[in-house]
Design a protein around this motif. Structure first.
Motif, mmCIF file in Angstrom:
data_model
loop_
_atom_site.group_PDB
_atom_site.id
_atom_site.type_symbol
_atom_site.label_atom_id
_atom_site.label_comp_id
_atom_site.label_asym_id
_atom_site.label_seq_id
_atom_site.Cartn_x
_atom_site.Cartn_y
_atom_site.Cartn_z
ATOM 1 N N ASP A 263 1.405 -0.620 0.357
ATOM 2 C CA ASP A 263 0.235 -0.398 0.624
ATOM 3 C C ASP A 263 1.254 1.395 -0.095
ATOM 4 O OD1 ASP A 263 1.025 -0.323 2.588
ATOM 5 O OD2 ASP A 263 -0.999 -0.285 3.800
ATOM 6 N N GLU A 264 2.398 0.628 0.597
ATOM 7 C CA GLU A 264 3.239 2.253 0.174
ATOM 8 C C GLU A 264 4.270 2.181 0.699
ATOM 9 O OE1 GLU A 264 2.798 5.731 2.624
ATOM 10 O OE2 GLU A 264 1.521 4.435 4.457
ATOM 11 N N ASP A 265 5.175 2.747 -0.032
ATOM 12 C CA ASP A 265 6.785 1.823 0.499
ATOM 13 C C ASP A 265 6.966 2.139 1.410
ATOM 14 O OD1 ASP A 265 8.750 4.896 0.740
ATOM 15 O OD2 ASP A 265 7.204 5.391 -0.839
ATOM 16 N N GLY A 266 8.078 2.076 2.004
ATOM 17 C CA GLY A 266 8.754 1.461 4.109
ATOM 18 C C GLY A 266 9.269 2.982 4.308
ATOM 19 N N LEU A 267 9.977 3.730 3.147
ATOM 20 C CA LEU A 267 10.320 5.317 3.952
ATOM 21 C C LEU A 267 9.113 6.698 4.095
ATOM 22 C CD1 LEU A 267 13.613 5.327 1.179
ATOM 23 C CD2 LEU A 267 13.018 5.365 3.098
ATOM 24 N N SER A 268 8.016 5.570 2.760
ATOM 25 C CA SER A 268 6.904 6.628 3.717
ATOM 26 C C SER A 268 6.517 6.591 4.695
ATOM 27 C CB SER A 268 5.860 6.753 2.249
ATOM 28 O OG SER A 268 6.194 7.276 1.036
ATOM 29 N N LEU A 269 6.277 4.966 5.304
ATOM 30 C CA LEU A 269 5.508 4.280 6.320
ATOM 31 C C LEU A 269 6.402 5.205 7.358
ATOM 32 C CD1 LEU A 269 4.078 2.822 8.341
ATOM 33 C CD2 LEU A 269 5.195 1.308 7.487
#
Length: 95
Positions: free
Chosen positions: A60-66
């Motif tokens: 659902d999104e990349d780990g950096l955004s998380l």
């Protein structure tokens, strides 16, 4: 060293997530496991998390955004990115 309250692992590969969770539990450390960013954010809102270990590629999104979102929720969280698809650019972005 202060005792860790919780480690959160966010990994969409069930086998790898369970392996990382088991390795952490074997060290006697508390761990939560999420399979996507949305679930990880729910844990971050409900629990005090000391360390976030996230896959770079999530559904659902990349780990950096998380990690950016996690730092807004819990500013003192430490983070680790793991990936099988690393590049120099993602390594620099992670730093």
């Amino acid at each position: 060293m202060a005792k860790l309250k919780n480690i959160l692992v966010v990994e969409d590969d069930t086998n790898l997530g369970n392996l990382v969770r088991k390795l952490i539990l074997d060290e006697g450390l508390p761990v939560l496991l999420a399979s996507n960013s949305k679930e990880g954010i729910e844990y971050l809102n409900q629990h005090s998390i000391d360390v976030l270990i996230s896959d770079l590629q999530l559904p659902d999104e990349d780990g950096l955004s998380l990690i950016r979102k996690a730092l807004q929720i819990q500013p003192h969280i430490a983070s680790i990115i793991m990936t099988g698809w690393g590049s120099l650019e993602t390594a620099i972005a992670g730093i």
